[in-house]
Enzyme design. Structure first.
Site, short mmCIF file in Angstrom:
data_model
loop_
_atom_site.label_atom_id
_atom_site.label_comp_id
_atom_site.label_asym_id
_atom_site.label_seq_id
_atom_site.Cartn_x
_atom_site.Cartn_y
_atom_site.Cartn_z
N LYS A 11 35.61 43.83 40.22
CA LYS A 11 35.89 42.39 40.18
C LYS A 11 34.61 41.60 40.50
O LYS A 11 34.28 40.63 39.83
CB LYS A 11 37.02 42.04 41.17
CG LYS A 11 38.38 42.58 40.73
CD LYS A 11 39.47 42.41 41.80
CE LYS A 11 40.75 43.11 41.35
NZ LYS A 11 41.85 43.03 42.32
N GLN A 60 42.52 42.16 48.71
CA GLN A 60 42.92 43.35 47.97
C GLN A 60 44.06 44.07 48.70
O GLN A 60 44.01 44.30 49.91
CB GLN A 60 41.71 44.29 47.79
CG GLN A 60 41.96 45.48 46.89
CD GLN A 60 42.21 45.12 45.42
OE1 GLN A 60 41.79 44.06 44.95
NE2 GLN A 60 42.91 45.98 44.70
N ASP A 78 45.26 35.41 42.56
CA ASP A 78 46.10 36.59 42.31
C ASP A 78 47.51 36.17 41.86
O ASP A 78 48.25 36.99 41.32
CB ASP A 78 46.26 37.40 43.61
CG ASP A 78 45.39 38.65 43.65
OD1 ASP A 78 45.07 39.18 42.57
OD2 ASP A 78 45.06 39.07 44.77
N1 GUN Z 1 46.14 45.88 44.38
C1 GUN Z 1 46.49 46.36 43.16
N2 GUN Z 1 46.42 45.38 42.23
C2 GUN Z 1 46.01 44.27 42.87
C3 GUN Z 1 45.73 42.94 42.43
O1 GUN Z 1 45.88 42.58 41.25
N3 GUN Z 1 45.32 42.08 43.41
C4 GUN Z 1 45.17 42.46 44.71
N4 GUN Z 1 44.78 41.53 45.57
N5 GUN Z 1 45.43 43.67 45.14
C5 GUN Z 1 45.84 44.58 44.21
#
Ligand code: GUN
Length: 304
Positions: free
Chosen positions: A62, A106, A129
């Protein structure tokens, strides 16, 4: 529409890696315009707690993608003994920071931290998100808001490949709030892609295979490697594999390889389209997060 790649006699690959590269170029061009109009570059922050290898890899991707499109990024790393109060204080700091347009924490978080308390601490206008109840509620009501990145990426894959969804039967396996539940809402709501008749299957579903065999579009988001077998898939179905589990493989450089929820070797010959793992849904998740961040930056500057 992007090009098709022959996978087998029948199935075409929904190449998320190729499409994500194209969309990153589109976003980079928009960012360049935005900055040339005197605005500062969009800024995404990511909070990573603990040492989970998979989470670190996702967050690294990311953050690296931000640089590719001309965004600023900030990675905040904390040890897994951080308290919930300390983590909430970090979230509040990011909410208040005018230099940050959007941020993510995350998941999963260590067991002593209540994920939902963290999600609810994020200001909805910075929740790129799309996990905050306010954004989830807007999604359920068909109102504007941030859409979770993985289901948004799948919608873009369908749209950019010109896959017809209206009136078709979509079956989603898995009811998580990150993927399955928002996916079922997006596929059923009015729009293109959308207008599907949706069945949402989960761990208590009776005769899962029978439901799956009815699917024109099958989305597997359960995290059980190879669970969807050929006898669960209708001829000509579109199959979207959201699973991305690390399975041990001594012959692989890192000691593991990534495996999806779909037994691709047996399923691909039956489908019209299928996503590979890796290189299908994963890269699309990242571009959707970037897109949400650009929208957040425009909104915070009072533009659209
Ligand atoms: N863990 C797995 N997928 C995601 C996501 O799209 N965002 C976040 N913050 N954590 C995750």
């Amino acid at each position: 529409m992007v090009g098709m790649t022959e996978a087998t006699d029948q199935a075409h690959i929904l190449d998320g890696k190729a499409l994500s590269e194209k969309i990153k170029q589109e976003i980079a061009a928009e960012v360049s315009d935005w900055v040339s109009q005197g605005n500062r570059a969009p800024h995404l922050a990511a909070v990573l707690v603990g040492q989970d290898g998979a989470s670190r890899t996702y967050v690294d991707h990311k953050v690296k993608s931000c640089a590719r499109v001309g965004f600023q990024s900030t990675l905040i790393e904390k040890p897994d003994d951080i308290t919930q109060e300390e983590l909430i204080a970090i979230v509040h700091g990011l909410n208040e920071d005018p230099g940050i347009d959007g941020f993510i924490v995350q998941l999963p978080l260590p067991a002593h931290i209540d994920d939902q308390a963290i999600i609810e601490a994020v200001a909805p206008h910075k929740d790129v998100d799309g996990f905050h109840p306010s954004n989830m509620g807007n999604l359920a009501l068909g109102l504007p808001g941030f859409i979770p990145a993985t289901p948004a990426g799948i919608m873009t894959l369908l749209e950019r490949h010109g896959i017809e969804t209206a009136g078709r039967h979509a079956v989603v396996i898995g009811r998580s709030s990150i993927v399955g539940t928002p996916m079922s809402l997006l596929l059923s709501r009015s729009g293109n892609p959308g207008n599907c008749t949706v069945t949402l299957c989960h761990s208590r579903t009776r005769d899962l295979a029978a439901h799956c065999r009815e699917a024109d579009i099958l989305v597997a988001a359960v995290g059980i490697p190879g669970m969807v077998k050929a006898d669960m898939v209708k001829e000509g179905a579109v199959v979207i594999d959201v699973g991305i589990t690390r399975v041990e493989d001594a012959s692989a450089k890192r000691g593991f390889r990534l495996k999806g929820d779909v037994d691709t070797a047996s399923v691909a010959p039956k489908c019209s389209w299928i996503t590979p793992v890796p290189g299908g849904v994963g890269p699309m998740t990242i571009v959707s997060l970037l897109r949400n961040t650009l929208v957040a930056a425009r909104r915070s500057a009072g533009a659209h």
